[in-house]
Design an enzyme around this catalytic site. Sequence first.
Site, PDB file in Angstrom:
ATOM      1  CB  ALA A  44      -0.883   0.006   1.248  1.00 47.03           C
ATOM      2  N   PRO A 226      52.964  20.803  22.025  1.00 47.85           N
ATOM      3  CG  PRO A 226      51.724  20.297  23.907  1.00 47.85           C
ATOM      4  CD  PRO A 226      51.715  21.166  22.687  1.00 47.85           C
ATOM      5  CG  ASP A 249      62.738  21.517  15.729  1.00 51.19           C
ATOM      6  OD1 ASP A 249      63.444  21.693  14.729  1.00 51.19           O
ATOM      7  OD2 ASP A 249      62.470  22.396  16.563  1.00 51.19           O
ATOM      8  CE  LYS A 271      67.410  23.877  15.961  1.00 54.31           C
ATOM      9  NZ  LYS A 271      68.694  24.319  16.485  1.00 54.31           N
ATOM     10  CB  ALA A 333      57.079  22.739  26.744  1.00 57.23           C
ATOM     11  CG  MET A 384      66.122  22.477  26.944  1.00 58.97           C
ATOM     12  SD  MET A 384      67.036  23.406  25.718  1.00 58.97           S
ATOM     13  CE  MET A 384      66.216  24.990  25.755  1.00 58.97           C
ATOM     14  N   GLY A 413      55.287  15.660  28.264  1.00 60.93           N
ATOM     15  CA  GLY A 413      54.003  16.292  28.549  1.00 60.93           C
ATOM     16  C   GLY A 413      53.028  16.162  27.400  1.00 60.93           C
TER      17      GLY A 413
HETATM   18  N1  SAH Z   1      59.772  25.842  21.440  1.00 61.04           N
HETATM   19  C1  SAH Z   1      59.527  24.825  22.435  1.00 61.04           C
HETATM   20  C2  SAH Z   1      60.684  24.621  23.368  1.00 61.04           C
HETATM   21  C3  SAH Z   1      61.895  24.062  22.702  1.00 61.04           C
HETATM   22  S1  SAH Z   1      63.219  23.817  23.825  1.00 61.04           S
HETATM   23  C4  SAH Z   1      58.260  25.178  23.210  1.00 61.04           C
HETATM   24  O1  SAH Z   1      57.749  26.287  23.055  1.00 61.04           O
HETATM   25  O2  SAH Z   1      57.767  24.340  23.952  1.00 61.04           O
HETATM   26  C5  SAH Z   1      63.029  22.101  24.197  1.00 61.04           C
HETATM   27  C6  SAH Z   1      62.571  21.921  25.617  1.00 61.04           C
HETATM   28  O3  SAH Z   1      61.182  22.154  25.700  1.00 61.04           O
HETATM   29  C7  SAH Z   1      62.748  20.524  26.145  1.00 61.04           C
HETATM   30  O4  SAH Z   1      64.054  20.287  26.609  1.00 61.04           O
HETATM   31  C8  SAH Z   1      61.742  20.500  27.278  1.00 61.04           C
HETATM   32  O5  SAH Z   1      62.241  21.175  28.399  1.00 61.04           O
HETATM   33  C9  SAH Z   1      60.622  21.349  26.707  1.00 61.04           C
HETATM   34  N2  SAH Z   1      59.567  20.521  26.097  1.00 61.04           N
HETATM   35  C10 SAH Z   1      59.149  20.560  24.835  1.00 61.04           C
HETATM   36  N3  SAH Z   1      58.139  19.685  24.634  1.00 61.04           N
HETATM   37  C11 SAH Z   1      57.916  19.093  25.823  1.00 61.04           C
HETATM   38  C12 SAH Z   1      57.010  18.096  26.284  1.00 61.04           C
HETATM   39  N4  SAH Z   1      56.101  17.529  25.466  1.00 61.04           N
HETATM   40  N5  SAH Z   1      57.057  17.716  27.579  1.00 61.04           N
HETATM   41  C13 SAH Z   1      57.959  18.271  28.418  1.00 61.04           C
HETATM   42  N6  SAH Z   1      58.836  19.210  28.036  1.00 61.04           N
HETATM   43  C14 SAH Z   1      58.816  19.620  26.757  1.00 61.04           C
END
Ligand code: SAH
Length: 479
Positions: A44, A226, A249, A271, A333, A384, A413
């Site tokens: 239908a 990060p 990087d 780097k 970071a 660092m 992180g």
């Molecule tokens: N440009 C980046 C930093 C580069 S220098 C920024 O803005 O985050 C690299 C350093 O960043 C590392 O030695 C560490 O201290 C930090 N870093 C970057 N990524 C990270 C992560 N996922 N967890 C913890 N530390 C981090």
Amino acid sequence: MRLYPVFADIAGLPVLVVGGGKVARRKAKSLLDAGARVSVGAAAFGTAWASWIDAGSIHVLHGAFDPAWLDGKWLVIAATGDRALNARVAACAGERRILANVVDDAALSRFHVPAVVDRSPLLVAISTAGAAPAIARRIRETLERVLDHALGALVALADRQRGRIVRRHADIAARRRFYDWLFDGPVLPLLRNARHAQAEQALLDALATHGQESAAGSVALVGAGPGHPGLLTLQALRALQQADVILHDQLVSAEVLAMARRDAECIDVGKRCGGRQMAQERIQRMMLAHAREGRRVVRLKGGDPFVFGRGGEELAFLRAHGVACEVVPGITAAVACAAFAGIPLTHRDHAQSVCLLTAHGRRATHPLEDRALGDSRQTLAIYMGAEKLDELAARLISRGRAPETPCAIVENGTLPQQRVIAGTLATLPGLLRLQAVNKPALLIVGEVAAFAREHAWFGELVEADTAGATQDCASVAVA
Ligand code: SAH
């Protein structure tokens, strides 16, 4: 279930809908819209069908389902509301190698009809393989909001002018740039305002002049965040999807790189701190060379390009050489690690300022010499900084920080393997002698670091006993 997505051209093909209700009618409509020759079989038919029946838009098959209805059909949709009958239609279709869809029954369906965002000729189809149609609907609603309604007209215009575009831009990279201009430039707003003739003229003008302009390369210094792919900005995503070359990087995660345009050339200029580095000068020369060859270069850096990323030097270098540049910020970071460790970088009661600093510096004087670093109401986020924690802690204490000052190391992180190691300036160095720190790692010092113990919500938390017994540490997963 993993489906194979297809868009089928069924124009002129005979197809069958079984069912005479509302759902069947909706299915018949979309088949008619696609130009199919639609037969509808049902015992239908509701009154809603009358106009199509009168106009001869559909071929009507009256009565109980007969497998012969399927003869010569390419597709069938069973929409009867009678499960057993639907199953029988599907089985008969299977015997005849005809693809069948059973409404609301993924298991019986050989093909699924997706939720669709229609900007014809642009179609966006969404499927959850029948698992959660309600979620597909929500995604469709979101896309309906995001996708400009003029996109259909844009695609149609591109189609009309395709021959000219291809002749003008024989080179594929140049053509892609032209299409980027078409997508991002003035044409879409004109179409949106129904100025179709002007839109077409703008395209033709651009074809006449755009060539030289689009041959110039460019560099985007892009922050990848990060590591967690969800923490990439939309602008960064767009840059990645338009890139010809990506110089990245080692800190940039594989998940983020996976979002780049498939045929972009990815070069790891790794780097990573502590590892072997490609000289900064060489990276800069590479960017310049690629840009001068007319490519869209993305210099992709972990976190933010302007926070300990040498982005400032790269921007200055490129601008000195006359290269078009843009900078796309990323989540640095300190911000990301703090959030993912449950540590507020500032807090009304505990910290009125935050200082981002690095334990590595170019200057002869140590970056931690500054007396201001002793201020207990300032949070320090030290990049660092994890390796030389003994030395760092001693310096901070000598600058006036209490040995009981909370601190936390955030390793990896935002990544699945994130670990937060919480302690104080007095206890953390001892703990780290027992536990190797994985890189990358960020050190957070200040009263707010104590929050990690209670509020770390992601990854693993390792606690050093604040009473001083550094060997007694508790490790708990908090994910
Ligand atoms: N440009 C980046 C930093 C580069 S220098 C920024 O803005 O985050 C690299 C350093 O960043 C590392 O030695 C560490 O201290 C930090 N870093 C970057 N990524 C990270 C992560 N996922 N967890 C913890 N530390 C981090």
